[in-house]
Design an enzyme around this catalytic site. Structure first.
Site: not given
Ligand code: GLU
Length: 488
Positions: A254-255
């Protein structure tokens, strides 16, 4: 068998996630390996998630990675429009939704938010609404009256409560789900836009997609899509769901990881060819024991049956290693072009950056590694006497002082025009021969004097060529001065 056609169907929601890039790549490879067609479709029906400029990112990424599509928004192949919001305007989804209503496979639903809220159940810690088919039982008159009154509505798929739905995925195999677990999902939202769940089926069919390649987050909805294909009497495509990509801690990439998108990786100094090569191996393995593949080579060897079910771990160190292989093998002019913007941040003195780039090309994994390799050009590190001791070459600070003091006038005698690697190296060799010492014994203190480091890219005399006569001599004089203070 008819020609294989795949598509990449990104939603323009921001940067290109590594998982999306992998979907694009595998989609491209499935088509190209079989001599088929690869198509781009923009899925912009989720207005809330739409991000301005995201379509440009998609286009740039595909161009940068060499994933050239045969059909897409700017390349008409007769299946357009290729942007879903334009297809909404053309009335395509509504037409097919109404066809399903006529067949009894879908129905209008006028339930309010509040009513849907009241249907929420907590299943395994998650709030889930399983719609109770309330509106399926409205009479024709009620429906007409509601529509005529302009009441907001959605259109839902009508999944029977009994029985099971099967579906086959090329990677995950045969999957059978009890229909009671399948919600009557929304096909058309109250804003008139289709959901992904509906649009993907309609579009993949109308656009002649034979192989659907996508992330495994869609695996559990695929039985519902199959029911739609069957309701329409359409051929079901071959499904190829790709495994999850996790970070090193085995969480979904994820980010938060800081390197979850293609653009993040470019920002961090990776090159697109290495990224593509690495991403190809995230969930797929070639038959040969080999890791470096160009896109063209991938097209030749990519067999989607070798895609893995188990999650793929994104290993940044491995990607760095691979990137280093690509940088080292790059044409020096291209390397320079790419390295220059980075190098300019690290070396601001008036030095020949081409020569510096050449020295570092095979020594770095990503462009920012050049900073540590080249920092001494702008700032000579503080004098450190301990560097001048070397067992192999039997150098001591005293001997270093002696070498530098004796060789300085010889360097000084080389004209500005001749102040280059070969000439300077000859000075060192001649001096070593004359004193009956090894060249390394002389080179060691010279390197430290001009760079303040024991290990540098390029030889000592190469560094001197780049530093130029004035700077080199001044650095050597400074070293002599500092050593004098210690040894005298
Ligand atoms: N628009 C979907 C996404 O970006 C596409 C999924 C698919 O490939 O069908 O996740």
């Amino acid at each position: 068998m008819s020609e294989i056609k795949t598509r990449f169907a990104p939603s323009p929601t921001g940067r290109m996630h590594v998982g999306n890039l992998r979907t694009a790549l595998y989609s491209y490879l499935v088509a190209k390996h079989a001599g088929g067609k690869f198509m781009l479709r923009i899925e912009d029906t989720d207005q809330e998630r739409y991000v301005e400029g995201a379509v440009d990112i998609i286009n740039r990424t595909l161009a940068d990675t060499g994933l050239v599509y045969d059909e897409g928004p700017d390349k008409d192949g007769g299946c357009g429009p290729y942007v879903q919001s334009e297809r909404v305007k053309a009335g395509i989804y509504m037409k097919y939704a109404k066809e399903l209503i006529d067949k009894g496979e879908a129905y209008y639903c006028f339930c309010t938010k509040e009513r849907l809220e009241s249907l929420k159940q907590n299943i395994n810690g998650k709030d889930i609404v399983m719609y109770d088919k309330h509106c399926l039982h409205l009479s024709r008159e009620e429906i007409e009256a509601n529509l005529a009154a302009g009441m907001p509505y959605v259109i839902r798929q009508n999944v029977p409560n009994e029985g099971t739905t099967r579906f086959t995925d090329e990677i995950y195999g045969e999957i059978e789900v009890p229909n009671s677990e399948l919600d009557d999902m929304i096909l058309i939202k109250s804003d008139g836009y289709p959901t992904y769940n509906f649009a993907n089926v309609v579009d993949d069919h109308l656009m002649g997609i034979t192989h659907v390649v996508r992330g495994n987050e869609y695996l559990s909805s695929s039985p519902k899509y199959n029911r739609l294909y069957q309701a329409f009497g359409w051929d079901i495509p071959t499904y190829i769901h790709c495994p999850l990509i996790t970070d090193e801690e085995h969480h979904k990439l994820s980010k938060r990881s800081g390197h979850s998108s293609f653009e993040d990786l470019l920002d961090q100094g990776f090159v697109s060819k290495a990224i593509v090569n690495y991403v190809a191996l995230l969930g797929w393995s070639p038959e040969e024991d080999r890791e470096i593949y160009s896109l063209e080579e991938l097209v030749k060897v990519f067999d989607y049956h070798r895609i893995n079910k188990s999650p793929a771990v994104f290993d940044l160190q491995k990607l760095k290693w691979m990137n280093g292989q690509y940088l080292a093998a790059m044409d020096p002019d291209i390397f320079y072009q790419m390295a220059e913007p980075w190098l300019k941040q690290y070396v601001t003195g008036n030095y020949d950056l081409h020569k510096i780039a050449k020295m570092v090309q095979t020594r770095i994994e990503i462009f920012p590694d050049m900073e540590a390799e080249t920092d001494f050009f702008d700032h000579l590190p503080a004098f450190d006497e301990s560097l001048y001791t070397n067992k192999k070459w039997k150098v001591t600070p005293e001997k270093a002082w002696n070498v530098l003091t004796e060789i300085l006038p010889r360097f000084s005698a080389v004209s500005d025009a001749d102040f280059c690697n070969d000439e300077l190296y000859t000075v060192i060799k001649d001096y070593a021969a004359e004193k009956n010492v090894k060249a390394g014994f002389v080179i060691w203190p010279v390197r430290i004097a001009v760079s303040g480091k024991q290990i540098t890219p390029g030889g000592a005399t190469e560094l001197m060529e780049v530093l130029g006569k004035n700077e080199s001599l001044s650095r050597i004089s400074e070293a002599i001065k500092n050593l004098t203070a210690i040894v005298k």
